[in-house]
Write an enzyme that holds these catalytic residues in place. Structure first.
Site, PDB file in Angstrom:
ATOM      1  N   ARG A  59     -40.342   8.724  -8.367  1.00 21.36           N
ATOM      2  CA  ARG A  59     -39.112   8.786  -8.644  1.00 21.36           C
ATOM      3  C   ARG A  59     -38.683   8.069  -9.968  1.00 21.36           C
ATOM      4  O   ARG A  59     -37.863   7.260 -10.639  1.00 21.36           O
ATOM      5  CB  ARG A  59     -37.985   7.649  -7.936  1.00 21.36           C
ATOM      6  CG  ARG A  59     -37.798   8.540  -6.611  1.00 21.36           C
ATOM      7  CD  ARG A  59     -36.892   7.565  -5.849  1.00 21.36           C
ATOM      8  NE  ARG A  59     -36.905   8.225  -4.418  1.00 21.36           N
ATOM      9  CZ  ARG A  59     -35.675   8.595  -4.029  1.00 21.36           C
ATOM     10  NH1 ARG A  59     -34.429   8.236  -4.693  1.00 21.36           N
ATOM     11  NH2 ARG A  59     -35.388   9.236  -2.853  1.00 21.36           N
TER      12      ARG A  59
ATOM     13  N   MET B 199     -27.138  -8.153 -10.484  1.00 24.64           N
ATOM     14  CA  MET B 199     -26.857  -6.986  -9.372  1.00 24.64           C
ATOM     15  C   MET B 199     -28.111  -7.108  -8.353  1.00 24.64           C
ATOM     16  O   MET B 199     -28.441  -6.299  -7.421  1.00 24.64           O
ATOM     17  CB  MET B 199     -26.735  -5.739  -9.776  1.00 24.64           C
ATOM     18  CG  MET B 199     -25.218  -5.629 -10.526  1.00 24.64           C
ATOM     19  SD  MET B 199     -24.954  -3.948 -11.031  1.00 24.64           S
ATOM     20  CE  MET B 199     -24.458  -3.114  -9.544  1.00 24.64           C
ATOM     21  N   GLU B 200     -29.208  -8.054  -8.714  1.00 19.69           N
ATOM     22  CA  GLU B 200     -30.506  -7.879  -7.697  1.00 19.69           C
ATOM     23  C   GLU B 200     -31.045  -9.164  -7.296  1.00 19.69           C
ATOM     24  O   GLU B 200     -31.945  -9.294  -6.398  1.00 19.69           O
ATOM     25  CB  GLU B 200     -31.731  -7.033  -8.363  1.00 19.69           C
ATOM     26  CG  GLU B 200     -31.239  -5.654  -8.801  1.00 19.69           C
ATOM     27  CD  GLU B 200     -30.470  -5.447 -10.113  1.00 19.69           C
ATOM     28  OE1 GLU B 200     -30.416  -6.367 -10.852  1.00 19.69           O
ATOM     29  OE2 GLU B 200     -29.998  -4.413 -10.205  1.00 19.69           O
TER      30      GLU B 200
ATOM     31  N   ARG C  93     -38.332 -11.466 -11.742  1.00 22.68           N
ATOM     32  CA  ARG C  93     -37.270 -10.441 -12.130  1.00 22.68           C
ATOM     33  C   ARG C  93     -37.203 -10.897 -13.392  1.00 22.68           C
ATOM     34  O   ARG C  93     -36.620 -11.984 -13.919  1.00 22.68           O
ATOM     35  CB  ARG C  93     -36.229 -10.588 -11.279  1.00 22.68           C
ATOM     36  CG  ARG C  93     -35.031  -9.920 -11.983  1.00 22.68           C
ATOM     37  CD  ARG C  93     -33.919  -9.546 -10.877  1.00 22.68           C
ATOM     38  NE  ARG C  93     -32.562  -9.461 -11.726  1.00 22.68           N
ATOM     39  CZ  ARG C  93     -32.206  -8.488 -12.506  1.00 22.68           C
ATOM     40  NH1 ARG C  93     -32.786  -7.522 -12.856  1.00 22.68           N
ATOM     41  NH2 ARG C  93     -30.999  -8.615 -13.003  1.00 22.68           N
TER      42      ARG C  93
ATOM     43  N   ARG D 156     -30.017  -7.153 -27.920  1.00 25.04           N
ATOM     44  CA  ARG D 156     -30.310  -7.189 -26.696  1.00 25.04           C
ATOM     45  C   ARG D 156     -32.066  -7.253 -26.419  1.00 25.04           C
ATOM     46  O   ARG D 156     -32.780  -7.673 -25.616  1.00 25.04           O
ATOM     47  CB  ARG D 156     -29.781  -5.609 -25.784  1.00 25.04           C
ATOM     48  CG  ARG D 156     -28.750  -6.039 -25.268  1.00 25.04           C
ATOM     49  CD  ARG D 156     -28.133  -4.582 -24.582  1.00 25.04           C
ATOM     50  NE  ARG D 156     -26.778  -4.651 -24.545  1.00 25.04           N
ATOM     51  CZ  ARG D 156     -26.227  -4.900 -23.105  1.00 25.04           C
ATOM     52  NH1 ARG D 156     -27.041  -4.950 -22.236  1.00 25.04           N
ATOM     53  NH2 ARG D 156     -24.889  -4.920 -23.150  1.00 25.04           N
TER      54      ARG D 156
ATOM     55  N   SER E 194     -26.445 -10.716 -21.458  1.00 26.70           N
ATOM     56  CA  SER E 194     -26.253  -9.412 -22.500  1.00 26.70           C
ATOM     57  C   SER E 194     -24.750  -9.394 -22.883  1.00 26.70           C
ATOM     58  O   SER E 194     -24.067  -8.628 -23.759  1.00 26.70           O
ATOM     59  CB  SER E 194     -26.902  -8.399 -22.039  1.00 26.70           C
ATOM     60  OG  SER E 194     -26.255  -8.255 -20.880  1.00 26.70           O
ATOM     61  N   ASP E 195     -23.957  -9.886 -21.758  1.00 25.85           N
ATOM     62  CA  ASP E 195     -22.446  -9.566 -21.733  1.00 25.85           C
ATOM     63  C   ASP E 195     -21.747 -10.858 -21.318  1.00 25.85           C
ATOM     64  O   ASP E 195     -22.121 -11.693 -20.642  1.00 25.85           O
ATOM     65  CB  ASP E 195     -21.970  -8.534 -20.878  1.00 25.85           C
ATOM     66  CG  ASP E 195     -22.732  -7.448 -21.075  1.00 25.85           C
ATOM     67  OD1 ASP E 195     -22.486  -6.559 -21.947  1.00 25.85           O
ATOM     68  OD2 ASP E 195     -23.604  -7.200 -20.079  1.00 25.85           O
TER      69      ASP E 195
ATOM     70  N   GLY F 174     -34.146  -9.774 -15.969  1.00 25.64           N
ATOM     71  CA  GLY F 174     -33.069  -8.703 -16.184  1.00 25.64           C
ATOM     72  C   GLY F 174     -32.144  -9.318 -17.211  1.00 25.64           C
ATOM     73  O   GLY F 174     -32.259 -10.031 -18.024  1.00 25.64           O
ATOM     74  N   SER F 175     -30.841  -8.494 -17.185  1.00 26.74           N
ATOM     75  CA  SER F 175     -29.675  -9.052 -17.945  1.00 26.74           C
ATOM     76  C   SER F 175     -28.371  -9.412 -16.864  1.00 26.74           C
ATOM     77  O   SER F 175     -28.652  -9.202 -15.538  1.00 26.74           O
ATOM     78  CB  SER F 175     -29.435  -7.950 -18.871  1.00 26.74           C
ATOM     79  OG  SER F 175     -28.855  -6.919 -18.054  1.00 26.74           O
TER      80      SER F 175
ATOM     81  N   ARG G 256     -38.268  -0.225 -19.182  1.00 28.96           N
ATOM     82  CA  ARG G 256     -38.736  -1.587 -19.741  1.00 28.96           C
ATOM     83  C   ARG G 256     -40.117  -2.260 -19.148  1.00 28.96           C
ATOM     84  O   ARG G 256     -40.841  -2.749 -19.847  1.00 28.96           O
ATOM     85  CB  ARG G 256     -37.540  -2.564 -19.409  1.00 28.96           C
ATOM     86  CG  ARG G 256     -36.274  -2.404 -20.173  1.00 28.96           C
ATOM     87  CD  ARG G 256     -35.699  -3.674 -20.454  1.00 28.96           C
ATOM     88  NE  ARG G 256     -35.190  -3.529 -21.822  1.00 28.96           N
ATOM     89  CZ  ARG G 256     -34.040  -4.268 -22.195  1.00 28.96           C
ATOM     90  NH1 ARG G 256     -33.282  -4.847 -21.566  1.00 28.96           N
ATOM     91  NH2 ARG G 256     -33.469  -4.044 -23.574  1.00 28.96           N
TER      92      ARG G 256
ATOM     93  N   GLY H  30     -35.233  -4.328 -14.266  1.00 26.43           N
ATOM     94  CA  GLY H  30     -34.629  -3.159 -13.483  1.00 26.43           C
ATOM     95  C   GLY H  30     -35.238  -1.734 -13.970  1.00 26.43           C
ATOM     96  O   GLY H  30     -35.479  -1.101 -13.237  1.00 26.43           O
TER      97      GLY H  30
END
Ligand code: HPA
Length: 235
Positions: free
Chosen positions: A44, A181-182, A88, A218, A204-205, A90-91, A25, A21
């Site tokens: 961006r 989220m993705e 992907r 992490r 991670s959580d 991610g976390s 990274r 994300g």
């Protein structure tokens, strides 16, 4: 050639793109794992690099946070740059009691509260699924590397901060392992363009136990997941 959100020249991307994300990274992966990595896009600050991993051309690019952002970058990679494989990395936040902090969730499929996929599929709720060959490779790499992993469903949410925590019980009841989220966006774009996609997400959580990895943990867990993703690319 460039697209609206990617200013890389034609042919700048390898067939396979690893996608965290966070663009920083992507920079970390390029600097630590790729040989001769070149920055190929920076619109961006969504940094993208191409280099080589064990002799194979490989790209890495951030996809940002949330379904709209991931949908934009994945669509442009598939449509304009002819990318064939998106992985992907991610976390996620665990909602299922069988999942532990540091587990790598190999996302077999993603449910979602986002309306984006439905808008592109005439209102139907299309199944957002991983590429089976990539999923199989990820499982075998995680086993070989002795990395903790679970294969199953994730929930791709538009919300990070939920006003009502009862949603987590409902998701766990349907055997959803974790929220992120993705993934649903990445998988649906891959389906639409008939290319391959896979998502790996480190836990991670833990939402149910309100426990979280420290910053160092992490990073360690992230590196373990990258090594699984690179194993998939290599095999
Ligand atoms: N929710 C959504 N995405 C996440 C979470 C979470 O709790 N943790 C890491 N990514």
């Amino acid at each position: 050639m460039s697209s609206i959100h990617i200013n890389a020249p034609k042919d700048a991307f390898a067939d396979t793109v690893i996608m965290p994300g966070d663009p920083l990274r992507a920079k970390f992966i390029a600097e630590h794992y790729l040989e001769n990595a070149q920055l190929i896009s920076d619109v961006r600050n969504m940094l993208a690099y191409t280099g080589h991993y064990k002799g194979q051309r490989l790209s890495v690019m951030g996809h940002g946070m949330g379904v709209p952002s991931a949908t934009i970058y994945c669509t442009e990679l598939a449509q304009t740059y002819g990318v064939k494989r998106m992985i992907r990395v991610g976390s996620c936040g665990a909602v299922h009691p069988d999942v532990q902090l540091r587990d790598i969730i190999i996302a077999q499929g993603a449910s979602t509260d986002s309306n984006a996929n439905k808008q592109r599929a005439q209102g139907f709720d299309v199944a957002a699924l991983a590429s089976y060959p990539l999923l199989e490779k990820a499982v075998s790499c995680a086993r070989e590397q002795d990395a903790p992993y679970k294969v199953g469903a994730v929930f791709t949410s538009d919300l990070f901060y939920w006003p009502d925590s009862s949603v987590y019980d409902a998701l766990a009841r349907f055997n959803v392992l974790a929220i992120e989220m993705e993934v649903a966006a990445v998988y649906a774009v891959a389906a639409e363009f008939n290319i391959e996609a896979l998502a790996l997400c480190t836990v991670s959580d833990h939402i149910r136990t309100d426990s979280h990895l420290t910053t160092d943990e992490r990073q360690e867990s992230f590196e373990q997941m990258i090594e699984v993703a690179l194993g998939v690319v290599e095999s």
